[in-house]
Design a protein around this motif. Structure first.
Motif, PDB file in Angstrom:
ATOM      1  N   UNK A 167     -23.054 -33.491  26.679  1.00  0.00           N
ATOM      2  CA  UNK A 167     -23.990 -33.543  25.563  1.00  0.00           C
ATOM      3  C   UNK A 167     -25.420 -33.702  26.077  1.00  0.00           C
ATOM      4  N   UNK A 168     -26.352 -33.970  25.165  1.00  0.00           N
ATOM      5  CA  UNK A 168     -27.768 -34.001  25.551  1.00  0.00           C
ATOM      6  C   UNK A 168     -28.037 -34.998  26.665  1.00  0.00           C
ATOM      7  N   UNK A 169     -27.366 -36.133  26.631  1.00  0.00           N
ATOM      8  CA  UNK A 169     -27.582 -37.148  27.667  1.00  0.00           C
ATOM      9  C   UNK A 169     -27.237 -36.598  29.056  1.00  0.00           C
ATOM     10  N   UNK A 170     -26.131 -35.874  29.157  1.00  0.00           N
ATOM     11  CA  UNK A 170     -25.732 -35.320  30.451  1.00  0.00           C
ATOM     12  C   UNK A 170     -26.664 -34.208  30.915  1.00  0.00           C
ATOM     13  N   UNK A 171     -27.379 -33.591  29.990  1.00  0.00           N
ATOM     14  CA  UNK A 171     -28.272 -32.491  30.336  1.00  0.00           C
ATOM     15  C   UNK A 171     -29.680 -32.958  30.702  1.00  0.00           C
ATOM     16  N   UNK A 172     -29.948 -34.246  30.545  1.00  0.00           N
ATOM     17  CA  UNK A 172     -31.295 -34.778  30.741  1.00  0.00           C
ATOM     18  C   UNK A 172     -31.420 -35.491  32.078  1.00  0.00           C
ATOM     19  N   UNK A 173     -32.406 -35.075  32.870  1.00  0.00           N
ATOM     20  CA  UNK A 173     -32.672 -35.704  34.173  1.00  0.00           C
ATOM     21  C   UNK A 173     -33.825 -36.700  34.122  1.00  0.00           C
ATOM     22  N   UNK A 187     -41.343 -40.487  33.472  1.00  0.00           N
ATOM     23  CA  UNK A 187     -40.193 -40.422  34.369  1.00  0.00           C
ATOM     24  C   UNK A 187     -39.669 -38.985  34.431  1.00  0.00           C
ATOM     25  N   UNK A 188     -40.607 -38.030  34.493  1.00  0.00           N
ATOM     26  CA  UNK A 188     -40.249 -36.609  34.486  1.00  0.00           C
ATOM     27  C   UNK A 188     -39.868 -36.159  35.896  1.00  0.00           C
ATOM     28  N   UNK A 189     -38.713 -36.634  36.325  1.00  0.00           N
ATOM     29  CA  UNK A 189     -38.236 -36.284  37.658  1.00  0.00           C
ATOM     30  C   UNK A 189     -37.041 -35.342  37.577  1.00  0.00           C
ATOM     31  N   UNK A 190     -36.876 -34.535  38.619  1.00  0.00           N
ATOM     32  CA  UNK A 190     -35.828 -33.513  38.641  1.00  0.00           C
ATOM     33  C   UNK A 190     -34.619 -33.942  39.463  1.00  0.00           C
ATOM     34  N   UNK A 191     -34.535 -35.192  39.786  1.00  0.00           N
ATOM     35  CA  UNK A 191     -33.519 -35.649  40.724  1.00  0.00           C
ATOM     36  C   UNK A 191     -32.142 -35.725  40.076  1.00  0.00           C
ATOM     37  N   UNK A 192     -31.161 -35.181  40.778  1.00  0.00           N
ATOM     38  CA  UNK A 192     -29.785 -35.313  40.322  1.00  0.00           C
ATOM     39  C   UNK A 192     -29.145 -36.575  40.889  1.00  0.00           C
ATOM     40  N   UNK A 215     -41.571 -37.636  24.330  1.00  0.00           N
ATOM     41  CA  UNK A 215     -42.561 -36.563  24.169  1.00  0.00           C
ATOM     42  C   UNK A 215     -42.286 -35.369  25.075  1.00  0.00           C
ATOM     43  N   UNK A 216     -41.485 -35.565  26.126  1.00  0.00           N
ATOM     44  CA  UNK A 216     -41.124 -34.465  27.017  1.00  0.00           C
ATOM     45  C   UNK A 216     -39.899 -34.867  27.815  1.00  0.00           C
TER      46      UNK A 216
END
Length: 476
Positions: A167-173, A187-192, A215-216
């Protein structure tokens, strides 16, 4: 209708309006009206002001002023939510903050397989942008033409792709959030992989705007499948559907990207009321499954997998009949049948809806037990059951008896909710699988959740929003 004056000082309204400019500060009630009710018409609020900021800085300024003056703020994205979380109350004290102008896709990074997107971007716009970059954004909802990413995250939206992608939570980094104080958490980081302390972003995803304003966000993208096959199958029972799911999972594994269960009544409603749909199978069946297999290798691989699953299902007597889409267009038509299905219940009169989840293995037993619970409240009520069987989420809706009237049936709303949700809890399930809590289920959540869970939620709320100005009266 409440015609009392709005409890907002005109001078304060002017201060808020100055932040976004008069053009984006809606004060006329005709302009404000679309923001005051949700799509099912269950809640109608009042406000003297809707603000439409165009930047994170403007959101921050709004929240600083709200914090200073104790003004409650209701964040709103596409206003497609189904539990009333996005609607102001009737006091006239709350202001609505619409995120629709924060609608930029800031970056698509095909190497990291991420997209950085603002909260007001429409879900379908993001899907199309990902497709143009030869990527897939898999969140898919019936409201995707109007719902917005901020609302999707705030409600932890699910949809038809949860089985394969989460769901959305799993899709959000990562997230960017404006706090009730106006401070910005970037906290707009791309880290997995990131184990540096508490996972703060997940406090905001699913919080329905009660802790801050997303906001993003940085969201995951995926390689586009090279092959996709969609099939419609007719079955005798939910037990048969569970056996087919087990078979499909065993044979297709991660390539099984959707498994939707549809009862005969919602199937019939769709044929009766939806425009432009065609009958997927020649004969009628008590239950149906819409199944999708996606391959990262080839179209031939996807075709082979779905044929193997259905052939074995037919041989074992699990499947009564099945058809594989002969073209992409027919596959889209099968999915359109599923997408228009919820609205096809409306012409049948008033309905009482339940968005529940139970363990996948418990779905047949839940359906049998819940039918008895419904009959105990309204013997002639019509069960309309469909949903995402692959992840345990059913939309267990109840249409009024054919000869009943809407008002009388809706008078049973709480009794019916109580009866069905008691069955859900007996299977250790959830009374809110993907729509959230909002106003609709707040009191029931407080009354039935473990006391320590409620206490911890209240502590979190108090820590982030001690003044209680952030979407008050929702969730907790």
């Amino acid at each position: 209708m409440n015609d009392a004056p709005f409890d907002l000082d005109p001078a304060l309204i002017d201060r808020f309006a100055a932040i976004v400019g008069d053009k984006y500060a809606l004060r006329d009630q005709a302009d404000i009206a679309p923001y005051l009710t949700e799509r099912r018409g269950l809640w109608h609020g009042r406000t003297g002001l809707v603000l439409r900021p165009g930047s994170v800085d403007e959101v921050s300024q709004i929240m600083r002023l709200a914090s200073e003056t104790g003004t409650p703020v209701v964040p709103q994205s596409g206003n497609t939510g189904l539990v009333g979380a996005q609607v102001p109350d009737v006091s006239g004290r709350e202001i609505v903050l619409s995120l629709s102008r924060l609608n930029r896709i800031r970056e698509i990074d095909v190497f990291s397989n991420t997209v950085t997107v603002e909260a007001g971007v429409i879900l379908q716009t993001l899907q199309e942008a990902a497709d143009a970059a030869d990527r897939l954004f898999p969140l898919s909802l019936a409201a995707q033409g109007s719902c917005q990413i901020g609302g999707n995250l705030s409600s932890n939206a699910g949809g038809t792709g949860v089985l394969a992608y989460g769901n959305a939570r799993e899709l959000c980094l990562g997230v960017e959030v404006v706090l009730p104080t106006g401070e910005v958490f970037d906290d707009l980081r791309k880290l997995k992989k990131d184990n540096t302390g508490y996972d703060l972003k997940n406090l905001f995803v699913g919080a329905e705007g009660t802790l801050g304003i997303i906001t993003a966000a940085v969201l995951k993208l995926f390689p586009k499948p090279k092959g996709r096959e969609v099939a419609f199958a007719g079955l005798s029972s939910p037990e048969a559907a569970l056996s087919l799911f087990s078979l499909a999972t065993d044979r297709a594994g991660a390539a099984l990207t959707a498994f939707e269960l549809i009862g005969q009544r919602p199937y019939d409603f769709t044929l009766r009321h939806a425009q432009g749909v065609t009958r997927p199978l020649a004969e009628d069946w008590p239950w149906y499954v819409l199944m999708q297999v996606s391959s990262g290798r080839s179209a031939e691989d996807a075709r082979g997998l779905i044929e193997e699953v259905l052939s074995e299902g037919l041989e074992q007597g699990i499947v009564g009949d099945a058809v594989i889409a002969a073209s992409l267009a027919q596959g889209d038509a099968f999915w359109n049948f599923r997408e228009v299905l919820p609205d096809s219940q409306k012409p049948e009169g008033a309905s009482i809806k339940h968005d529940i989840s139970v363990p996948v293995a418990s779905i047949p037993a839940f359906i049998a037990k819940a039918a008895g619970a419904v009959a105990s409240v309204s013997p002639q009520a019509r069960v309309v059951c469909f949903g995402h069987m692959g992840d345990g989420n059913l939309h267990y809706n109840i249409s009024r008896p054919e000869e009943d009237d809407d008002e009388a049936f809706l008078g049973l709303y709480h009794a019916m909710n109580h009866a069905v949700h008691d069955v859900v809890r007996s299977f250790h399930g959830s009374i809110s699988a993907e729509h959230g809590i909002g106003q609709l289920k707040r009191d029931e959540l407080i009354a039935t959740a473990p006391p320590m869970a409620i206490e911890l939620m209240r502590r979190v709320k108090a820590a982030f929003d001690p003044a209680g100005i952030m979407n008050p009266g929702k969730v907790i």
